[in-house]
Structure formats: C-alpha cells, structure tokens
Enzyme design. Structure first.
Site, PDB file in Angstrom:
ATOM      1  CG  ASP A  17      30.906-107.342 -64.714  1.00  0.00           C
ATOM      2  OD1 ASP A  17      30.301-108.201 -63.826  1.00  0.00           O
ATOM      3  OD2 ASP A  17      31.685-108.006 -65.349  1.00  0.00           O
ATOM      4  CG  MET A  18      33.503-107.201 -58.780  1.00  0.00           C
ATOM      5  SD  MET A  18      33.207-108.039 -57.155  1.00  0.00           S
ATOM      6  CE  MET A  18      33.244-109.921 -57.788  1.00  0.00           C
ATOM      7  CG  ASP A  19      34.024-111.943 -60.992  1.00  0.00           C
ATOM      8  OD1 ASP A  19      34.863-112.145 -60.346  1.00  0.00           O
ATOM      9  OD2 ASP A  19      32.816-112.071 -60.247  1.00  0.00           O
ATOM     10  CB  SER A  24      28.539-109.007 -59.664  1.00  0.00           C
ATOM     11  OG  SER A  24      29.427-109.948 -59.615  1.00  0.00           O
ATOM     12  CE  LYS A  81      25.559-108.827 -65.023  1.00  0.00           C
ATOM     13  NZ  LYS A  81      26.808-108.399 -64.771  1.00  0.00           N
ATOM     14  CG  ASP A  94      34.343-108.434 -68.296  1.00  0.00           C
ATOM     15  OD1 ASP A  94      35.022-109.726 -68.407  1.00  0.00           O
ATOM     16  OD2 ASP A  94      33.366-108.750 -67.403  1.00  0.00           O
TER      17      ASP A  94
END
Length: 283
Positions: A19-21, A120, A153, A178
């Site tokens: 994931d990124m953020d 993402s 998601k 996260d």
C-alpha cells in the site's frame, strides 16, 4: 537483519505488494487536512476522527460518501475529489515524510528476490509524485491504482490485478498494509498480510485477520519473514511454496467482496465500507 529463514528453505511468496498512503508515506494527516479544509468549506462537519470512516476508499468514493450525508450546492463530487487530490499533492511536496522503516521493508523483500508492486487507492498522479519525490520509483516493478478498478478496497480487485500483472498467484503474494479496508482486501484475495496500523486504530477488528501486526516497518527483518512465512504455510488456503500456479487474468471471474459477501454489481464503483471503519486513499 538477523534470524534468517533456514538455508535452502524456499519462500512461500512470489511477490510483495505495498500500500502507499499511511504505509510508505505519512500522508494520513495530509489527507485529513485536505478533506477537512475542502469538504468543510462545503458544509461537511469533518474532524480527523470522522475522516477515518472512509479510510482506504478511492477519493471519488469519499466525496460521494460525504455528499450523501451532507449534500452541498456547487461543484459536483468528482470536481471536489480532484481538488482534494490537488491539495494532498501540494501538502506532500511541502511537508510529506516517509514512514520509519520503509527502506528496511523494501530491502527485506529484495533480499528474497521478490518483484515489488505498489497497489493503492490513490490516483496514479499522486502515486507517481510520491514515488518520485522520495526516490522510490526504482524500488517497484509495478504501480497499480484502484483508479483502474470498478470499486476500491475493501474489495480485493486492486490486489488481484496487481498479482495478475506480476504473473504471480494471489496466494503467493505478501501484502503490506496499514488500513482496515486494505487488510480485508488482502485477505479476501487469499494473500498473506503484514499490517502496520496507526496506534489509534490497532484495536480495529480487521487487524485480527492479518497474518502479522507490527508497530512499525522498522520491525521488518528476517525473523519477521520467517514468522509470516510459517503462518502462511499453515494456512490451508495457501499455495505450496513450489509452483503456485498462474494468477487469474484481470477481470477473470468475480472476486468475493471483503468479508465474504457478494461483489458489487458491475459498474458500481462504491466499495462496501468495512464494518470497523475505513477512509479514503490509503490503501
């Protein structure tokens, strides 16, 4: 890093998906700032805790979510979504920072010769800005956004497509997440999942189904790798380490919605909101 997997022991993983953020970059406070400022200006009574209700959703889903609850006059939801992403991009450039341990986690996966992907809920323009700004673009073999999916998601589509494009079966993928919605998406895709939640969210029910829960990416080491590999091998739904089969073609068959329910009808861009919360782009 210490505590390596035993010599000659094959890994059950064929790829690692990040994931990124909120995982690679500490952007959650930036999303909150942008949403509170822009949506607040349209009459939506947002505070940071309320922003977490849509964590992990695609930004256009976030603006529709709040419009349904607090309708406004003026710009449509898509226009507002563009403005929010524009603001987040500016904030990332001005004061964004990487989360601790990012390079440690990437190096751990590379030490096992895995291809790496970013999957993402953020738009491509934000993903590429972050990767370029923090000199991470060369660390990933693939970038995939829920911008290309009919829903975000906690539906597993963004992860399943990433696996397909990497040529790796979903049950041989290791996801780093996260967000509660991201964990639900990873496990609905039958992937192993390492969760790194914010402290305030650690008690969310979704994190109970992650294979391993960390306090920080700084905990990424060979001992962690051995632990998550052992958990995944013990999973009766996991593929054997050798072989593993090809990933299903993108669009090939309906993926189950996160939590086990039916997937939304084709064309419905709204992902089911996880019962334990969820918020926009952090997946």
């Amino acid at each position: 890093m210490t505590g390596a997997v035993a010599a000659g022991e094959s890994t059950p993983f064929g790829a690692s998906i990040f994931d990124m953020d909120g995982l690679l970059v500490d952007s959650e406070p930036l999303w909150h700032e942008a949403e509170i400022d822009i949506l607040g200006g349209l009459g939506v009574p947002l505070v940071a805790s309320a922003c977490r209700q849509t964590k992990g959703m695609f930004v256009a889903e976030v603006t529709r979510y709040w419009f349904e609850r607090y309708p406004w006059t003026g710009p449509d939801t898509d226009t507002v979504a563009v403005a929010i992403v524009d603001r987040v991009m500016a904030l990332v450039m001005a004061k964004g920072v990487l989360k601790p341990g990012v390079h440690r986690a990437i190096d751990l996966c590379r030490s096992h010769d895995l291809p790496l992907a970013v999957a993402s809920s953020s738009e491509y323009r934000l993903i590429h800005l972050v990767l370029d700004h923090f000199d991470l673009a060369g660390s990933f073999d693939l970038v995939h956004s829920a911008e290309d999916e009919p829903y975000g998601k906690p539906h597993p589509a963004v992860f399943l497509t990433a696996a397909s494009r990497l040529g790796v079966a979903p049950d041989r993928c290791l996801v780093w997440e996260d967000a509660p919605a991201g964990v639900l998406a990873a496990k609905a895709a039958r992937m192993a999942c390492i969760a790194v939640p914010e402290p305030v969210e650690r008690d969310r029910p979704a994190f109970a189904i992650a294979d391993v829960v960390l306090s920080s990416l700084e905990e990424a080491d060979q001992a962690l790798w051995a632990r998550v590999a052992a958990v995944h091998r013990a999973d009766p739904m996991a593929a054997p380490a050798a072989g593993g089969g090809a990933a299903p073609a993108a669009g090939g068959g309906a993926a189950p919605a996160a939590g086990g329910g039916a997937a939304p009808a084709a064309g419905d861009r709204t992902a089911p909101v996880a019962s334990d919360g969820g918020r926009g782009p952090n997946l």
